[in-house]
Write an enzyme that holds these catalytic residues in place. Sequence first.
Site, mmCIF file in Angstrom:
data_model
loop_
_atom_site.group_PDB
_atom_site.id
_atom_site.type_symbol
_atom_site.label_atom_id
_atom_site.label_comp_id
_atom_site.label_asym_id
_atom_site.label_seq_id
_atom_site.Cartn_x
_atom_site.Cartn_y
_atom_site.Cartn_z
ATOM 1 N N CYS A 245 18.017 60.783 70.533
ATOM 2 C CA CYS A 245 18.443 59.859 69.649
ATOM 3 C C CYS A 245 17.423 58.604 69.683
ATOM 4 O O CYS A 245 16.172 58.774 69.323
ATOM 5 C CB CYS A 245 19.826 59.379 69.559
ATOM 6 N N HIS A 329 22.484 64.685 69.121
ATOM 7 C CA HIS A 329 23.340 64.459 70.461
ATOM 8 C C HIS A 329 23.623 65.694 71.006
ATOM 9 O O HIS A 329 24.924 66.186 70.934
ATOM 10 C CB HIS A 329 24.287 63.536 70.282
ATOM 11 N N GLU A 331 24.421 66.264 73.970
ATOM 12 C CA GLU A 331 25.636 65.770 74.805
ATOM 13 C C GLU A 331 26.904 65.912 74.052
ATOM 14 O O GLU A 331 28.157 66.093 74.684
ATOM 15 C CB GLU A 331 25.546 64.643 75.410
#
Lengths: 351, 1084
Positions: A245, A329, A331
């Site tokens: 990001c 993202h 994650e």
Amino acid sequence: MHLVLENGTTFYGKSFGYEEPRAGEVVFSTAMVGYPESLTDPSYSGQILTVTYPLVGNYGVPQGITENGLSTFYESEIIHVSGLIISDYSFQYSHWNAQKSLSDWLKENKIPAIYGVDTRELTKIIREYGAMKGKLIFPDKEDVEFVDTDSENHVAKVSCKEVITYGNGKKKIVLVDCGVKHNILRCFLKRDVTLIRVPWDYDFNTLEYDGLFISNGPGNPAYCNVTVENIRKAMTTDKPIFGICMGNQLLSIAGGAKTYKLKYGHRSHNQPVRMAGTNRCFVTSQNHGYAVDNNTLGSDWEPLFINLNDGTNEGIRHKTKPYFSAQFHPEASSGPTDTEFLFDEFLKLID
Amino acid sequence: MNIKDDFLSTDNTRLSIKKVLILGSGALKIGEAGEFDYSGSQALKALKEEGIETVLINPNIATVQTSEGVADKIYFLPITPFFVEKVIKKEQPDGLLLAFGGQTALNCGVKLFESGILEKYNLRVLGTPVQAIIDTEDRELFVKKLDQIDVKTIKSFAVENMADAKTAAKDLGYPIIVRAAYALGGLGSGFCNNEQELEALAEKAFNYSPQLLVEKSLKGWKEIEYEVVRDRYDNCITVCNMENFDPLGIHTGESIVVAPSQTLTNSEYHKLREIAIRIVRHIGIVGECNVQYAFDPDSEDYRVIEVNARLSRSSALASKATGYPLAFVAAKLALGYGLFELKNSVTKTTTAFFEPALDYVVCKIPRWDLAKFHGVSREIGSSMKSVGEVMAIGRTFEEALQKGLRMIQQGMHGFVANKTLSISDMNKALSEPTDRRIFYLSQALQSGYTIEKIHNLTKIDNWFLQKLQNIVDVAKDLKLTESFNDLSDDLLLRAKQMGFSDFQIARLMFDIHENKSHIGDEVRAERKRRGILPVVKQIDTLAAEYPAQTNYLYITYNGSANDVKYLGDHRSVVVLGSGAYRIGSSVEFDWCSVNALNTIRKQGLRSVMINYNPETVSTDYDMCDRLYFDELTYERVMDILELENPMGTIVSVGGQIPNNLAVRMSDSGVNILGTKAPSIDNAEDRHKFSSMLDDLKIDQPRWQELRSLSDITEFVKNVGFPVLVRPSYVLSGAAMNVCSNQEELEEFLELATEVSQEHPVVVSEFIENAKEIEIDAVANNGDIVIYAISEHVEFAGVHSGDATIQFPPQKIYVETVRRIKQIARQIAKSLNISGPFNIQFLAKDNDIKVIECNLRASRSFPFVSKVLKINFIDLATQVMLGLNPKKPEKSAFDLDYVGIKASQFSFTRLQKADPVLGVDMASTGEVGCIGHQFDDALLTAMLSVGYRIPEKNIMVSSGESKSKVAMLDACLLLSKNGYNIYATHGTQQFLQQNGVDAIDVNWPDEDGEHNVMQMIADKKFDLVINIPKNLTKRELSNGYKIRRGAIDFNIPLITNARLASAFIKAFCKITADDIDIRNWAEYK
């Protein structure tokens, strides 16, 4: 209470949060789940979040446990949004892991929130005019001024203030915290690493490490020149670098590219990206207002991922060196988990 | 760097396929309904776009997919390996699509694969490979396959002793469920929470059965589904997830379902999503797939229930719920496209590789018709009984649910303000779910049951119950409000935002009676005065993130602005659709609606559809210029018409629901296109219609509306038994019945109905052994433009929706035809019909009586249109639009072929229901097949609805003497053709006396050898013919047991002497091999 936008548009609704006026940048997210994660995501610092999915609060909020600087259920220790705008609030929640209602949690964190708003109409306005300044106002309380979120360094606000070390794994990773989501920490820690989390402006080049990670974070990457300089220095060592990001933007800038502000950003769980040069696509979770300009990538760099909807940059990689990053993202949390393998790819580069 | 290495694919070529065979799903049945017309039609559209020649096999003539121009070639043939192979041989396609015709197509495809036929003809299955299908269908393979990737399934351990039972239980973890294998009716089964309970239960259970099945108990777990799409590049998306309101134990087709899930956290949502994708990759799906989970409400534990490697009811629902055209995309993927190469068909600019973001909630509610069946249990559970469903869209759960409860059209106004149901044991009514449980929940909450108590009884998640409580709370506030002066804007708006109709509000405020709907109008007027109006929102797949040109709309009170700008140019025409599929109204009206939309578009007008049935083609947003996926109530239709301001509205192609709205809409100034509302009223109102017939000197069966038993007895003295009795108020069971004697009459009136001043009963003379004839026609200003006369195979007494129909008629007098035409002309003129209509007649000798007249399209419009190859709806719509279409020159007598429409029954799904036909409709679907003569057409049709040509043994019990005589010729033929006839005593004697050899069998309640029930269980018979003794439905009689036995043991059953004779004559004359493999166009 009501919401006033900088163009004068007003939406009336009812309060279900802390009753204090607040200004911020009004943005929308089309994610249908994950409000505890979104609200604690440091990347939302300075923003008033509109949730387009109308039913919010259904499953309450889990307990806010933090152990050794790592939150169990949230993405950071506190709520980062400046305010919350929804359509229909579930006053009663139902979930085995819930400890309190969304409303109580917002009040505890002193965050105003409004329900009963036509969030679809609001989203259309933001889509047309771009992300804009707005404020949540209470009739019996004094007004506040609009704020320009770009005028503030939000990364400095949300980054950790000192070095924190996690785990005791084989590989040593330096994590530059521009406002890191805790699931990034979790994703690393379950992969047997030692994680050294450093503040955004910390010169990590003094540390010993095997790989460098640059985290997500709020706002305009232009505030992070210090970080960019540090990354440039790190690039002289050829050690693997991975960014997410804001990390993608800072790595790009360090590599010579430019960034720009998107009209209304990508905030959702359904952003389609394609791995450049392959037939492989991934559904990704995103939350960013700035993007890397593909045309400004230096000759040593190439796009790694491209957004299938608007063609914007979703990641870069160095053509010869072990540097890569993703604008989305991997994650997740909240959002789809399709690209978590990027953490493995990063750690493979260290081997 | 090597990140990309795993993802570089070398093969980028698309398959070069020129001709594709696609299998449909046949007649609509419980568990396999209109959703497959929708998915098949979309697949055909996708293939057409690619310039691929398409061949469709589907005997369901009422579908949209079997219409001209959808597939290149259409075969109205049974979807069985036998016929499909013949079509393959003739057509030589190079690709086969199996995923679009439900379980029927899938099973047929697997059989073709296993028997080597696909290989023989070098026919490639497109999309998901057959082996992957087999892996999901075979329970053992399925569990093994998922074990390989550490995905948990519901496992069952078979044990034969106590020690093994304990070990199994320990492995699974308590609580567990123990089932006795080989024991019927759940004998010896039960739940155990610990080892002691297991010991006690297992000890007993081993007495019943040598083997026990031990499974983990998932009682009260949530049921969650994901719709997953995968392309051949291994790209995966989940288009939608759904959560069942009812916890595990109730079939998802029987559950209220919401999309997206409401009670899952991010972590839960994405955990299940990740597993679903892992499964789909491992199995190797290419196309669409559905994954069902059981999910622990107290942890993140889960089990995979099943995986459907094909388009399903859920995928149709997901398509409508999200706007993502799953079937269309799946067909493209089967051709080798990657998801990223396809566009999002709503935004037209973004990619099809994405996951829709909803900014509304949808609620699916099943529609049951259990009251139509005698003897059937109303409990719902693990097998499907519902016949249709609705999907409601709102921006609060309360709004969606209340809309949906009105949409199912079972006399309810929403969640509250309904008629009170009598409940003897509320706890039981809640804990043992039935088709009415949602309304019991309402009454429980209103009577003060706490959410906790209801949760303990139902295991329904508290979140849902709290939302229901919100509705009840608003209802309470409304009840305390006595006048508009007392009614605050806030309360009124809150009620509307929770989906209360104007009528509900009126009823709660003023405590008014059911039929005083005008008070609802007062609320409407008051509401408009206060500016409390609904808004129109788009379904755009991306929650407004990108601009979308979508015409897919719904209406909500949870919003402040319309998404649509109205032109107000009066260039649109609104078509009211048919609502939920139910017995008596299904896909045929969808065909009519779609064809009306087509004609409107062709005339350069904008077509606007209102309908809410997710199983239909008419609710596909590219079938019209604007789709309102919303209620067909007066209130909502008026809301839409006030916004649309159309040129006119069509109410005659969607069956009875729009027809019923005609008068009220017309009174409110709506321009109803075609036949005017007063004419509709004159046909619908029994008294008005009857006196019109009298004026026209048209005969009708004598009838009277009566209010006491003595009046009824008096009337029957005049007309004689049998009589047809139609109560206006039904307590239980069927709404209509034929009574043959005083005893039956009294019993029916006493048990099933109420006869009173307030609730009159209509009694009509019932004419036995009369032919039933129908005319479907279109008139223009009272002048008939086109007509089709068709004839029932069965005598009158079998509902026209259940009857076998031949068109053109084969066995009626020329004079009968002439009389029928005359009468139809008179009626059309007299009612000044402009548009579609249907009249039903009784004919005995040349005596013609009119039974019924509907000034709307009837069930048989697609059938006669397709057999005659003249589109009646196109003509009717042209008429209604004010054009003067030319009268086609062709008439039914020019046809060199015969069409037969046969009915599909779903009695296997309706445990304990008596599978007998009567005056109330019981079939769930139909087929229409074409042949050179009556016999081949009939045989094809019968084989299409699941009958098989018997091999050797036929069981006959032929009822009363009249039907015994009627069956005699057929039995003689059977005997001559070497069939063994088994018969119950009376039938056996009768046959023997008339020179037909028959083997005597004992009745179910008789001892000794050759007990018919045992023989049925042993599958001794290939066909069972059981003609009920009289026209009343008898419970628990011997006849019932035989009929039910045949159904339960999957032996073809016929209960009508005329149909049985026709079938026997057909299969004695020709074999399946004699049936010509001709497509529709080849019948000229």
